[in-house]
Design an enzyme around this catalytic site. Structure first.
Site: not given
Ligand SMILES: *[C@@H]1O[C@H](CO)[C@@H](O)[C@H](O)[C@H]1NC(C)=O
Ligand SMILES: *[C@@H]1O[C@H](CO)[C@@H](O)[C@H](O)[C@H]1NC(C)=O
Ligand SMILES: *[C@@H]1O[C@H](CO)[C@@H](O)[C@H](O)[C@H]1NC(C)=O
Ligand SMILES: *[C@@H]1O[C@H](CO)[C@@H](O)[C@H](O)[C@H]1NC(C)=O
Ligand SMILES: *[C@@H]1O[C@H](CO)[C@@H](O)[C@H](O)[C@H]1NC(C)=O
Ligand SMILES: *[C@@H]1O[C@H](CO)[C@@H](O)[C@H](O)[C@H]1NC(C)=O
Length: 380
Positions: A155, A199-200, A220
């Site tokens: 993450d 997250w792009g 998300d």
């Protein structure tokens, strides 16, 4: 409106020919279970045992759902004196290595979670202080490998500083954080699927195929589940479908199938699109209470076969009929073409599909969801 004349005659469109990460893993999208959409970071050992049992007994693993992953919430806040990653002993009294064995003994693979920043993500506004792996990549990769991890979701909270929780426009390049962990995982010698989850941000489709086995394309999907979130992610993948290939996939995020907030038709659309776009398919609902309907959507053999097709190419966007329907299509290993038609109107109705939108005038057609042969279609 501003009138523009664009001279595209001399423009060359080149797609970088990047190679996929050379770890031999995830030749077709990974499938499994992750707690986040059902439990957020509020997880414990008893819950994990029940969830792993439910997955093992559901019949889903033989369809391909073999990874049992943990997400945020289990970590400690302090390393050992030797700098080794720790877990919260209240939540996971037997420890993560024992949990990994428990999962392996059920015939499943085990996925662990960490973060490319100073601390990991949490669900209390970034105040939990759970460990992140930044500047500890090799030590943590070695620890995860020794615990028996087969998969790492990595993450991106606190990537910039210990006080900057979530930064969607970071002033630093994120790529080095992820290449550091890629190289650390490689050095362990253990095959560990590497899932890039930033997250792009900074358009990972254009660099992460050499870094991870998949990369999240968006923020998300939830919670809570909503059709708006599905539309947002479907739109976000439009310009990057060509980057999916064996070992390197666009990750459209964990599934919401089975969770409150989507109709059955919306869940079926969600599952079919994620599958055809070659997203990893991670069930993220409470399998101890899953309904027959949920299991039936997740078990559809034709849709799973589309996802696991060995060519590993995504459907791409072919045509949008405004406020009506979308046509997406992509190649399969047997030289047939997968077509996805999305009905954008919230009613059940016939939709006309023109074969010319995907370059055909006639074709033998099979309904993937029902496996029913529809005969030879001509024109539409
Ligand atoms: C443990 O970690 C917390 C959160 O990062 C920190 O506030 C605390 O000082 C640490 N405790 C020790 C003994 O290092
Ligand atoms: C460990 O888990 C317990 C039980 O959920 C929780 O109360 C506690 O705050 C956690 N400790 C840390 C350091 O996160
Ligand atoms: C490490 O990378 C090399 C190629 O760079 C690859 O051949 C090997 O399989 C990788 N090993 C692991 C464990 O990922
Ligand atoms: C697919 O098409 C290619 C090129 O036309 C051909 O070489 C190959 O044998 C075909 N594969 C299958 C499975 O039909
Ligand atoms: C789009 O379709 C819906 C019906 O599903 C309709 O209510 C809405 O007015 C349409 N919007 C436009 C801009 O045509
Ligand atoms: C579609 O209609 C159903 C009711 O039939 C509703 O529950 C659902 O939220 C609607 N979806 C959207 C995206 O408006």
């Amino acid at each position: 409106m501003l009138p523009l004349v664009l001279d595209i005659v001399l423009a060359t469109l080149s797609f970088p020919s990047v190679d996929a990460l050379d770890n031999g893993l995830e030749r077709t999208p990974a499938m499994g279970w992750n707690p986040y959409n059902a439990f957020l970071c509020d997880t414990n050992e008893a819950q994990y045992h029940a969830a792993a049992q439910a997955l093992a007994q559901s019949g889903l693993p033989k369809l391909g759902y073999k990874y049992f992953n943990i997400d945020c919430g289990w970590q400690g806040t302090n390393r050992t004196a030797d700098g080794v990653f720790t877990w919260n002993t209240t939540r996971i009294p037997s420890g993560i290595p024992a949990l990994a064995s428990y999962v392996h003994d059920l015939g499943l693979d085990f996925g662990v979670y960490s973060d490319a920043g100073y601390f990991s993500c949490d669900f209390v506004g970034g105040t939990a202080g759970w460990l992140g792996s930044l500047n500890h990549e090799q030590s943590d990769a070695d620890t995860f490998a020794s615990w028996g991890a087969d998969y790492l979701k990595y993450d991106n909270c606190y990537a910039v500083s210990p006080t900057d929780f979530v930064d969607m426009n970071p002033p630093i390049s994120l790529e080095p954080h992820f290449t550091a962990m890629r190289d650390a995982l490689n050095s362990t010698g253990r095959p560990i699927v590497f899932s890039v989850c930033e997250w792009g941000v900074q358009d990972p489709a254009r660099w992460a195929s050499e870094v991870g086995n998949s990369w999240r394309v968006s923020n998300d999907i939830g919670p809570p589940p909503s059709w708006d979130n599905l539309v947002r992610i479907i739109n976000q993948v439009v310009p990057i479908t060509q980057f999916a290939s064996p070992g390197a996939f666009n990750d459209l995020d964990l599934l919401e199938v089975g969770n409150q907030g989507l109709t059955t038709a919306e869940q079926e659309t969600h599952f079919a699109f994620w599958a055809a776009a070659k997203s990893p398919l991670f069930i993220s609902t409470d399998l101890t209470t899953a309904t027959k309907e949920t299991l039936s959507i997740l078990s559809n053999p034709g849709i799973i076969a589309l996802n696991q097709d060995v060519l590993g190419k995504s459907i791409g966007f072919k045509r949008r009929y405004t406020n009506d329907s979308d046509i997406w299509a992509g190649p399969l290993a047997d030289n047939s073409t997968a077509v996805v038609i999305i009905n954008w109107q919230n009613v059940s109705r016939p939709v006309t599909f023109y074969l010319s939108d995907v370059g055909f005038s006639a074709a033998d057609a099979t309904n993937v969801r029902t496996q029913e042969f529809l005969g030879t279609l001509r024109d539409s």
